[in-house]
Design a protein around this motif. Sequence first.
Motif, PDB file in Angstrom:
ATOM      1  N   MET A   1      38.707  35.954  34.515  1.00  0.00           N
ATOM      2  CA  MET A   1      37.463  36.684  34.575  1.00  0.00           C
ATOM      3  C   MET A   1      37.534  37.814  35.608  1.00  0.00           C
ATOM      4  O   MET A   1      36.989  38.872  35.380  1.00  0.00           O
ATOM      5  N   ARG A   2      38.216  37.556  36.731  1.00  0.00           N
ATOM      6  CA  ARG A   2      38.298  38.615  37.753  1.00  0.00           C
ATOM      7  C   ARG A   2      39.055  39.823  37.243  1.00  0.00           C
ATOM      8  O   ARG A   2      38.724  40.959  37.589  1.00  0.00           O
ATOM      9  N   TRP A   3      40.058  39.593  36.408  1.00  0.00           N
ATOM     10  CA  TRP A   3      40.796  40.726  35.846  1.00  0.00           C
ATOM     11  C   TRP A   3      39.857  41.575  34.985  1.00  0.00           C
ATOM     12  O   TRP A   3      39.896  42.807  35.041  1.00  0.00           O
ATOM     13  N   ALA A   4      39.031  40.928  34.198  1.00  0.00           N
ATOM     14  CA  ALA A   4      38.096  41.651  33.331  1.00  0.00           C
ATOM     15  C   ALA A   4      37.086  42.439  34.166  1.00  0.00           C
ATOM     16  O   ALA A   4      36.736  43.578  33.822  1.00  0.00           O
ATOM     17  N   ILE A   5      36.631  41.859  35.264  1.00  0.00           N
ATOM     18  CA  ILE A   5      35.710  42.563  36.160  1.00  0.00           C
ATOM     19  C   ILE A   5      36.391  43.809  36.718  1.00  0.00           C
ATOM     20  O   ILE A   5      35.808  44.899  36.720  1.00  0.00           O
ATOM     21  N   LEU A   6      37.619  43.668  37.175  1.00  0.00           N
ATOM     22  CA  LEU A   6      38.344  44.816  37.727  1.00  0.00           C
ATOM     23  C   LEU A   6      38.574  45.891  36.679  1.00  0.00           C
ATOM     24  O   LEU A   6      38.468  47.084  36.981  1.00  0.00           O
ATOM     25  N   ARG A   7      38.875  45.489  35.449  1.00  0.00           N
ATOM     26  CA  ARG A   7      39.041  46.484  34.373  1.00  0.00           C
ATOM     27  C   ARG A   7      37.751  47.262  34.149  1.00  0.00           C
ATOM     28  O   ARG A   7      37.772  48.474  33.955  1.00  0.00           O
ATOM     29  N   GLU A   8      36.612  46.579  34.174  1.00  0.00           N
ATOM     30  CA  GLU A   8      35.328  47.263  33.990  1.00  0.00           C
ATOM     31  C   GLU A   8      35.053  48.230  35.138  1.00  0.00           C
ATOM     32  O   GLU A   8      34.638  49.357  34.912  1.00  0.00           O
ATOM     33  N   LEU A   9      35.294  47.791  36.359  1.00  0.00           N
ATOM     34  CA  LEU A   9      35.050  48.660  37.511  1.00  0.00           C
ATOM     35  C   LEU A   9      36.026  49.828  37.565  1.00  0.00           C
ATOM     36  O   LEU A   9      35.684  50.892  38.081  1.00  0.00           O
ATOM     37  N   ALA A  10      37.212  49.647  37.038  1.00  0.00           N
ATOM     38  CA  ALA A  10      38.215  50.717  37.042  1.00  0.00           C
ATOM     39  C   ALA A  10      37.799  51.895  36.165  1.00  0.00           C
ATOM     40  O   ALA A  10      38.340  52.989  36.300  1.00  0.00           O
ATOM     41  N   LYS A  11      36.829  51.699  35.315  1.00  0.00           N
ATOM     42  CA  LYS A  11      36.335  52.793  34.469  1.00  0.00           C
ATOM     43  C   LYS A  11      35.610  53.852  35.290  1.00  0.00           C
ATOM     44  O   LYS A  11      35.361  54.941  34.801  1.00  0.00           O
ATOM     45  N   GLY A  12      35.275  53.516  36.547  1.00  0.00           N
ATOM     46  CA  GLY A  12      34.764  54.535  37.452  1.00  0.00           C
ATOM     47  C   GLY A  12      33.327  54.405  37.894  1.00  0.00           C
ATOM     48  O   GLY A  12      32.913  55.098  38.809  1.00  0.00           O
ATOM     49  N   LEU A  15      28.697  49.227  39.443  1.00  0.00           N
ATOM     50  CA  LEU A  15      27.835  48.473  38.539  1.00  0.00           C
ATOM     51  C   LEU A  15      27.218  47.259  39.228  1.00  0.00           C
ATOM     52  O   LEU A  15      27.855  46.625  40.058  1.00  0.00           O
ATOM     53  N   PRO A  16      25.974  46.905  38.821  1.00  0.00           N
ATOM     54  CA  PRO A  16      25.376  45.678  39.333  1.00  0.00           C
ATOM     55  C   PRO A  16      25.924  44.462  38.586  1.00  0.00           C
ATOM     56  O   PRO A  16      26.489  44.583  37.488  1.00  0.00           O
ATOM     57  N   VAL A  17      25.726  43.308  39.174  1.00  0.00           N
ATOM     58  CA  VAL A  17      26.213  42.062  38.587  1.00  0.00           C
ATOM     59  C   VAL A  17      25.697  41.881  37.165  1.00  0.00           C
ATOM     60  O   VAL A  17      26.447  41.501  36.266  1.00  0.00           O
ATOM     61  N   SER A  29      25.357  34.474  37.229  1.00  0.00           N
ATOM     62  CA  SER A  29      25.735  33.585  38.336  1.00  0.00           C
ATOM     63  C   SER A  29      27.254  33.414  38.407  1.00  0.00           C
ATOM     64  O   SER A  29      27.824  33.344  39.498  1.00  0.00           O
ATOM     65  N   ALA A  30      27.911  33.357  37.248  1.00  0.00           N
ATOM     66  CA  ALA A  30      29.373  33.247  37.231  1.00  0.00           C
ATOM     67  C   ALA A  30      30.013  34.524  37.770  1.00  0.00           C
ATOM     68  O   ALA A  30      30.980  34.469  38.541  1.00  0.00           O
ATOM     69  N   ILE A  31      29.472  35.660  37.391  1.00  0.00           N
ATOM     70  CA  ILE A  31      29.992  36.945  37.870  1.00  0.00           C
ATOM     71  C   ILE A  31      29.801  37.060  39.378  1.00  0.00           C
ATOM     72  O   ILE A  31      30.690  37.521  40.090  1.00  0.00           O
ATOM     73  N   SER A  32      28.669  36.617  39.881  1.00  0.00           N
ATOM     74  CA  SER A  32      28.398  36.678  41.314  1.00  0.00           C
ATOM     75  C   SER A  32      29.435  35.898  42.110  1.00  0.00           C
ATOM     76  O   SER A  32      29.871  36.345  43.179  1.00  0.00           O
ATOM     77  N   LYS A  33      29.834  34.754  41.616  1.00  0.00           N
ATOM     78  CA  LYS A  33      30.847  33.951  42.312  1.00  0.00           C
ATOM     79  C   LYS A  33      32.176  34.698  42.389  1.00  0.00           C
ATOM     80  O   LYS A  33      32.844  34.702  43.412  1.00  0.00           O
ATOM     81  N   HIS A  34      32.552  35.359  41.295  1.00  0.00           N
ATOM     82  CA  HIS A  34      33.800  36.130  41.293  1.00  0.00           C
ATOM     83  C   HIS A  34      33.694  37.328  42.234  1.00  0.00           C
ATOM     84  O   HIS A  34      34.641  37.642  42.957  1.00  0.00           O
ATOM     85  N   PHE A  35      32.526  37.993  42.234  1.00  0.00           N
ATOM     86  CA  PHE A  35      32.341  39.130  43.131  1.00  0.00           C
ATOM     87  C   PHE A  35      32.421  38.700  44.585  1.00  0.00           C
ATOM     88  O   PHE A  35      32.909  39.440  45.432  1.00  0.00           O
ATOM     89  N   SER A  36      31.955  37.527  44.890  1.00  0.00           N
ATOM     90  CA  SER A  36      32.040  37.026  46.261  1.00  0.00           C
ATOM     91  C   SER A  36      33.494  36.953  46.722  1.00  0.00           C
ATOM     92  O   SER A  36      33.835  37.397  47.824  1.00  0.00           O
ATOM     93  N   ASN A  46      30.299  46.435  48.030  1.00  0.00           N
ATOM     94  CA  ASN A  46      28.940  46.267  47.539  1.00  0.00           C
ATOM     95  C   ASN A  46      28.074  47.323  48.199  1.00  0.00           C
ATOM     96  O   ASN A  46      27.919  47.335  49.420  1.00  0.00           O
ATOM     97  N   GLU A  47      27.531  48.206  47.403  1.00  0.00           N
ATOM     98  CA  GLU A  47      26.665  49.268  47.908  1.00  0.00           C
ATOM     99  C   GLU A  47      25.305  49.127  47.249  1.00  0.00           C
ATOM    100  O   GLU A  47      25.127  49.496  46.087  1.00  0.00           O
ATOM    101  N   HIS A  48      24.361  48.538  47.967  1.00  0.00           N
ATOM    102  CA  HIS A  48      22.992  48.363  47.475  1.00  0.00           C
ATOM    103  C   HIS A  48      22.944  47.596  46.155  1.00  0.00           C
ATOM    104  O   HIS A  48      22.245  47.975  45.220  1.00  0.00           O
ATOM    105  N   GLY A  49      23.735  46.527  46.079  1.00  0.00           N
ATOM    106  CA  GLY A  49      23.719  45.680  44.889  1.00  0.00           C
ATOM    107  C   GLY A  49      24.594  46.164  43.747  1.00  0.00           C
ATOM    108  O   GLY A  49      24.611  45.576  42.670  1.00  0.00           O
ATOM    109  N   ARG A  50      25.319  47.235  43.972  1.00  0.00           N
ATOM    110  CA  ARG A  50      26.230  47.769  42.957  1.00  0.00           C
ATOM    111  C   ARG A  50      27.655  47.665  43.502  1.00  0.00           C
ATOM    112  O   ARG A  50      27.901  48.011  44.643  1.00  0.00           O
ATOM    113  N   TYR A  51      28.539  47.204  42.668  1.00  0.00           N
ATOM    114  CA  TYR A  51      29.916  46.973  43.094  1.00  0.00           C
ATOM    115  C   TYR A  51      30.836  48.053  42.557  1.00  0.00           C
ATOM    116  O   TYR A  51      30.613  48.604  41.469  1.00  0.00           O
TER     117      TYR A  51
END
Length: 79
Positions: A1-12, A15-17, A29-36, A46-51
Motif C-alpha cells: 500500500m505504501r508503494w501505491a501511496i508514493l506513486r500517487e504522490l509522485a504525480k506532483g 493530497l489529503p488522506v 484510516s488505513a491510509i492514515s496509518k501508512h502516512f504516519s 504534512n502541510e495543513h493536512g495535505r501530504y
Amino acid sequence: MRWAILRELAKGQSLPVVEIAKRLRTAPSAISKHFSVLYHSHIVNNEHGRYRIAPGLLSADRQSLDFGCFLIRLDRLPK
C-alpha cells in the motif's frame, strides 16, 4: 500500500488522506496509518493536512526517490 501511496504522490500534487484513500479504494484510516510511517521516516511532509513527497527525494522525471545510498524506482514497484 505504501508503494501505491508514493506513486500517487509522485504525480506532483499534495493530497489529503481522503483523496488518496479514494484513489486507492481503501479506508482513510488505513491510509492514515501508512502516512504516519512515511511521515516519521521523513519520506513525506504534512502541510495543513495535505501530504507530499519530501523535498529533494523525488527525481525530476518523477520516476524515482533518491535516498543517497539507494534509489527506489517507482515505475518498477509492485502494483
